[in-house]
Design a protein around this motif. Structure first.
Motif, PDB file in Angstrom:
ATOM      1  N   LEU A 124     -16.802 108.209 -18.605  1.00 37.30           N
ATOM      2  CA  LEU A 124     -17.596 109.352 -18.338  1.00 37.30           C
ATOM      3  C   LEU A 124     -18.265 109.092 -17.176  1.00 37.30           C
ATOM      4  CD1 LEU A 124     -18.107 110.474 -21.897  1.00 37.30           C
ATOM      5  CD2 LEU A 124     -16.230 111.341 -20.483  1.00 37.30           C
ATOM      6  N   ALA A 125     -18.718 107.736 -16.944  1.00 36.48           N
ATOM      7  CA  ALA A 125     -19.790 107.285 -16.123  1.00 36.48           C
ATOM      8  C   ALA A 125     -19.624 105.737 -15.839  1.00 36.48           C
ATOM      9  CB  ALA A 125     -21.215 107.678 -16.775  1.00 36.48           C
ATOM     10  N   ALA A 126     -19.838 105.535 -14.851  1.00 41.25           N
ATOM     11  CA  ALA A 126     -19.991 104.015 -14.407  1.00 41.25           C
ATOM     12  C   ALA A 126     -21.132 103.740 -13.249  1.00 41.25           C
ATOM     13  CB  ALA A 126     -18.543 103.511 -13.790  1.00 41.25           C
ATOM     14  N   ASN A 127     -21.406 102.325 -13.184  1.00 45.24           N
ATOM     15  CA  ASN A 127     -22.270 101.945 -12.086  1.00 45.24           C
ATOM     16  C   ASN A 127     -21.269 101.616 -10.936  1.00 45.24           C
ATOM     17  OD1 ASN A 127     -21.885  99.424 -12.940  1.00 45.24           O
ATOM     18  ND2 ASN A 127     -23.714  98.996 -13.539  1.00 45.24           N
ATOM     19  N   ARG A 128     -21.969 101.302  -9.596  1.00 44.87           N
ATOM     20  CA  ARG A 128     -21.162 100.894  -8.576  1.00 44.87           C
ATOM     21  C   ARG A 128     -20.421  99.684  -8.705  1.00 44.87           C
ATOM     22  NH1 ARG A 128     -22.779  97.696  -4.282  1.00 44.87           N
ATOM     23  NH2 ARG A 128     -21.558  97.951  -2.159  1.00 44.87           N
ATOM     24  N   LEU A 129     -21.142  98.729  -9.363  1.00 41.69           N
ATOM     25  CA  LEU A 129     -20.283  97.336  -9.504  1.00 41.69           C
ATOM     26  C   LEU A 129     -19.170  97.572 -10.260  1.00 41.69           C
ATOM     27  CD1 LEU A 129     -20.502  94.611  -8.592  1.00 41.69           C
ATOM     28  CD2 LEU A 129     -22.062  93.978 -10.414  1.00 41.69           C
ATOM     29  N   PRO A 270     -12.276  98.228  -2.885  1.00 39.28           N
ATOM     30  CA  PRO A 270     -11.264  98.918  -3.296  1.00 39.28           C
ATOM     31  C   PRO A 270     -11.426 100.326  -3.576  1.00 39.28           C
ATOM     32  CG  PRO A 270     -10.982  96.822  -3.991  1.00 39.28           C
ATOM     33  CD  PRO A 270     -12.375  96.916  -3.846  1.00 39.28           C
ATOM     34  N   ARG A 271     -10.609 101.236  -3.295  1.00 41.15           N
ATOM     35  CA  ARG A 271     -10.458 102.675  -3.756  1.00 41.15           C
ATOM     36  C   ARG A 271      -9.637 102.842  -4.621  1.00 41.15           C
ATOM     37  NH1 ARG A 271     -13.656 106.224  -0.530  1.00 41.15           N
ATOM     38  NH2 ARG A 271     -14.151 105.212   1.344  1.00 41.15           N
ATOM     39  N   ARG A 272      -9.772 103.862  -5.568  1.00 40.31           N
ATOM     40  CA  ARG A 272      -8.840 104.002  -6.722  1.00 40.31           C
ATOM     41  C   ARG A 272      -7.553 104.649  -6.155  1.00 40.31           C
ATOM     42  NH1 ARG A 272      -8.950 104.215 -11.937  1.00 40.31           N
ATOM     43  NH2 ARG A 272      -7.530 105.653 -13.302  1.00 40.31           N
ATOM     44  N   SER A 273      -6.664 104.276  -6.837  1.00 40.65           N
ATOM     45  CA  SER A 273      -5.176 104.644  -6.145  1.00 40.65           C
ATOM     46  C   SER A 273      -4.951 106.247  -6.594  1.00 40.65           C
ATOM     47  CB  SER A 273      -3.942 103.721  -7.052  1.00 40.65           C
ATOM     48  OG  SER A 273      -3.805 104.313  -8.364  1.00 40.65           O
ATOM     49  N   ARG A 274      -4.084 106.748  -5.772  1.00 39.28           N
ATOM     50  CA  ARG A 274      -3.666 108.123  -6.051  1.00 39.28           C
ATOM     51  C   ARG A 274      -3.125 108.577  -7.370  1.00 39.28           C
ATOM     52  NH1 ARG A 274      -1.222 109.880  -0.161  1.00 39.28           N
ATOM     53  NH2 ARG A 274      -3.157 109.134   1.172  1.00 39.28           N
ATOM     54  N   THR A 275      -2.729 107.613  -8.166  1.00 41.78           N
ATOM     55  CA  THR A 275      -2.516 107.861  -9.526  1.00 41.78           C
ATOM     56  C   THR A 275      -3.437 108.223 -10.513  1.00 41.78           C
ATOM     57  OG1 THR A 275      -2.131 105.594 -10.184  1.00 41.78           O
ATOM     58  CG2 THR A 275      -0.012 106.729  -9.120  1.00 41.78           C
ATOM     59  N   ALA A 276      -4.585 108.246  -9.887  1.00 49.87           N
ATOM     60  CA  ALA A 276      -5.586 108.286 -11.043  1.00 49.87           C
ATOM     61  C   ALA A 276      -5.629 109.574 -11.791  1.00 49.87           C
ATOM     62  CB  ALA A 276      -6.966 108.445 -10.309  1.00 49.87           C
ATOM     63  N   ASP A 277      -6.180 109.709 -13.160  1.00 51.43           N
ATOM     64  CA  ASP A 277      -6.154 110.691 -14.077  1.00 51.43           C
ATOM     65  C   ASP A 277      -6.870 111.782 -13.432  1.00 51.43           C
ATOM     66  OD1 ASP A 277      -5.667 112.383 -15.953  1.00 51.43           O
ATOM     67  OD2 ASP A 277      -6.656 111.215 -17.675  1.00 51.43           O
ATOM     68  N   ARG A 278      -6.620 112.798 -13.159  1.00 50.51           N
ATOM     69  CA  ARG A 278      -7.165 113.976 -12.817  1.00 50.51           C
ATOM     70  C   ARG A 278      -7.850 114.983 -13.974  1.00 50.51           C
ATOM     71  NH1 ARG A 278      -7.452 113.706  -7.272  1.00 50.51           N
ATOM     72  NH2 ARG A 278      -5.998 112.765  -6.158  1.00 50.51           N
ATOM     73  N   SER A 279      -6.933 114.697 -15.132  1.00 51.34           N
ATOM     74  CA  SER A 279      -7.147 115.719 -16.293  1.00 51.34           C
ATOM     75  C   SER A 279      -8.326 115.288 -17.122  1.00 51.34           C
ATOM     76  CB  SER A 279      -5.851 115.721 -17.152  1.00 51.34           C
ATOM     77  OG  SER A 279      -5.769 114.417 -17.642  1.00 51.34           O
ATOM     78  N   ALA A 280      -9.084 114.032 -16.861  1.00 43.16           N
ATOM     79  CA  ALA A 280     -10.099 113.679 -17.665  1.00 43.16           C
ATOM     80  C   ALA A 280     -11.390 114.588 -17.387  1.00 43.16           C
ATOM     81  CB  ALA A 280     -10.400 112.306 -17.600  1.00 43.16           C
ATOM     82  N   PRO A 281     -12.209 114.733 -18.228  1.00 45.17           N
ATOM     83  CA  PRO A 281     -13.580 115.247 -18.062  1.00 45.17           C
ATOM     84  C   PRO A 281     -14.386 114.813 -16.910  1.00 45.17           C
ATOM     85  CG  PRO A 281     -13.241 114.674 -20.523  1.00 45.17           C
ATOM     86  CD  PRO A 281     -12.242 113.965 -19.616  1.00 45.17           C
ATOM     87  N   ARG A 282     -14.646 115.402 -16.009  1.00 47.76           N
ATOM     88  CA  ARG A 282     -15.309 114.791 -14.819  1.00 47.76           C
ATOM     89  C   ARG A 282     -16.707 114.470 -15.157  1.00 47.76           C
ATOM     90  NH1 ARG A 282     -13.713 118.968  -9.880  1.00 47.76           N
ATOM     91  NH2 ARG A 282     -11.281 118.457 -10.163  1.00 47.76           N
ATOM     92  N   SER A 283     -17.134 113.478 -14.512  1.00 47.41           N
ATOM     93  CA  SER A 283     -18.597 112.949 -14.390  1.00 47.41           C
ATOM     94  C   SER A 283     -18.813 112.582 -12.905  1.00 47.41           C
ATOM     95  CB  SER A 283     -18.483 111.859 -15.250  1.00 47.41           C
ATOM     96  OG  SER A 283     -20.009 111.398 -15.257  1.00 47.41           O
ATOM     97  N   HIS A 284     -19.855 111.437 -12.663  1.00 47.93           N
ATOM     98  CA  HIS A 284     -19.980 111.091 -11.510  1.00 47.93           C
ATOM     99  C   HIS A 284     -20.814 109.789 -11.550  1.00 47.93           C
ATOM    100  CE1 HIS A 284     -23.774 112.692 -13.021  1.00 47.93           C
ATOM    101  NE2 HIS A 284     -24.612 111.877 -12.280  1.00 47.93           N
ATOM    102  N   THR A 285     -20.754 109.194 -10.086  1.00 47.26           N
ATOM    103  CA  THR A 285     -21.554 107.944 -10.193  1.00 47.26           C
ATOM    104  C   THR A 285     -22.143 107.970  -8.971  1.00 47.26           C
ATOM    105  OG1 THR A 285     -21.419 105.385 -10.290  1.00 47.26           O
ATOM    106  CG2 THR A 285     -19.448 106.796  -9.058  1.00 47.26           C
ATOM    107  N   ARG A 286     -23.517 107.460  -8.802  1.00 46.20           N
ATOM    108  CA  ARG A 286     -24.012 107.235  -7.903  1.00 46.20           C
ATOM    109  C   ARG A 286     -24.404 105.818  -7.203  1.00 46.20           C
ATOM    110  NH1 ARG A 286     -27.262 110.540 -11.195  1.00 46.20           N
ATOM    111  NH2 ARG A 286     -28.615 109.058 -11.656  1.00 46.20           N
ATOM    112  N   PRO A 287     -24.368 105.706  -6.112  1.00 46.14           N
ATOM    113  CA  PRO A 287     -24.742 104.221  -5.482  1.00 46.14           C
ATOM    114  C   PRO A 287     -25.744 103.631  -5.943  1.00 46.14           C
ATOM    115  CG  PRO A 287     -23.912 105.657  -3.686  1.00 46.14           C
ATOM    116  CD  PRO A 287     -24.329 106.644  -4.816  1.00 46.14           C
ATOM    117  N   ALA A 288     -25.901 102.637  -6.337  1.00 52.47           N
ATOM    118  CA  ALA A 288     -26.822 101.742  -6.665  1.00 52.47           C
ATOM    119  C   ALA A 288     -28.007 101.408  -5.648  1.00 52.47           C
ATOM    120  CB  ALA A 288     -26.689 100.267  -7.387  1.00 52.47           C
ATOM    121  N   ARG A 289     -29.259 101.683  -5.839  1.00 53.46           N
ATOM    122  CA  ARG A 289     -30.169 101.593  -4.667  1.00 53.46           C
ATOM    123  C   ARG A 289     -30.734 100.160  -4.487  1.00 53.46           C
ATOM    124  NH1 ARG A 289     -31.770 106.309  -7.213  1.00 53.46           N
ATOM    125  NH2 ARG A 289     -33.217 105.241  -8.288  1.00 53.46           N
TER     126      ARG A 289
END
Length: 289
Positions: A124-129, A270-289
């Motif tokens: 649902l949420a994660a930090n940059r690291l 690295p970026r997430r591969s194109r097989t990432a799950d698109r059906s999960a509830p959306r959230s967001h992450t902001r870059p750490a300042r």
């Protein structure tokens, strides 16, 4: 839906007669114990146990459930799961987003990978690291789905096949009797079609909650192999949400690798591969300042 009957049948079929001191004449038509054998071990009548397994008795007493659990050799977690199936409480409200304060806490941890997962292992949420550490932790994905279906996620988790059983058991334990949740049915349906391993493990009806802590070995394409300890905390007021926090032993090579990963610009991770799950509830992450 006969949840308790499905569970009892699955667990009964996993027990060999010789494991509980019963003779095996080699002429059995079903795997594991017969209903009459389990009823005898539990001290209930065969007729009653049959009604229970067939779903004709949906409200067994706690004493009966405990007796059957002992006969099946269930551990404490599995016994709790059986009790929950025998005393369903109705649908539970499970928020699909994290509170802003929790997201702000994640963003403030510049040197500590951390993420929040929902009851069905949606990130649902994660930090940059955390996102830089492994594609498994990208918000919008699902931990179990990533481990089973995403090659990039599998590369980041050495020996991932050995982790799937505990993830499936944790999913079953968290769901409990609330198996009609649309997110859960979508996830189980997809994984049942796409993964033989999931289908086999799900049919066992193993149920064991997430461990509160432990050690994970990960592989990152930039900094290599990392050994991290993790702790999991329930998020108060958000049923089923878990905050997962990683740390490296101070002065260890893993601590150095984690520090290096955190110092890199976001564009180089690295970026997430194109097989990432698109059906999960959306959230967001902001870059750490």
């Amino acid at each position: 839906m006969n949840l308790i009957g499905e569970y009892l049948r699955a667990r009964r079929e996993l027990i060999r007669p010789e494991d509980v001191g019963l003779p095996d004449n080699g002429h059995r038509r079903v795997p594991g114990l017969r209903r009459d054998e389990l009823a005898m071990l539990a001290g209930v009548s065969t007729e009653y146990y049959t009604r229970l397994e067939q779903g004709r008795d949906r409200r067994p007493s706690p004493q009966v459930l405990d007796a059957i659990a002992r006969a099946l050799g269930l551990d404490e977690d599995a016994t709790a799961h059986l009790r929950a199936l025998g005393t369903p409480q109705g649908p539970r409200r499970r928020p699909a987003r994290v509170r802003p304060g929790v997201q702000a806490l994640l963003d403030a941890w510049h040197n500590t990978p951390a993420y929040v997962q929902g009851p069905f292992q949606d990130v649902l949420a994660a930090n940059r690291l955390a996102v830089a550490l492994s594609p498994v932790f990208t918000p919008g994905g699902n931990v179990l789905r990533s481990v089973l279906l995403d090659p990039a996620a599998q590369e980041s988790l050495p020996g991932w096949q050995n982790r799937v059983g505990s993830l499936v058991a944790a999913l079953r334990a968290m769901a409990g009797p609330d198996v009609d949740d649309p997110r859960l049915t979508d996830l189980v349906g997809e994984l049942s079609v796409k993964s033989d391993l999931f289908r086999r493990l799900w049919s066992r009806h193993d149920a064991k909650p997430h461990p509160g802590g432990g050690v994970h070995h990960l592989h990152n394409p930039i900094v290599g192999d990392i050994e991290l300890r993790y702790e999991k905390f329930a998020v108060t007021g958000a049923d089923g949400q878990l905050l997962v926090v990683y740390r490296a032993e101070p002065g260890s090579p893993s601590a150095d690798a984690l520090a290096l990963l955190g110092s890199l610009p976001q564009e180089s991770t690295p970026r997430r591969s194109r097989t990432a799950d698109r059906s999960a509830p959306r959230s967001h992450t902001r870059p750490a300042r």
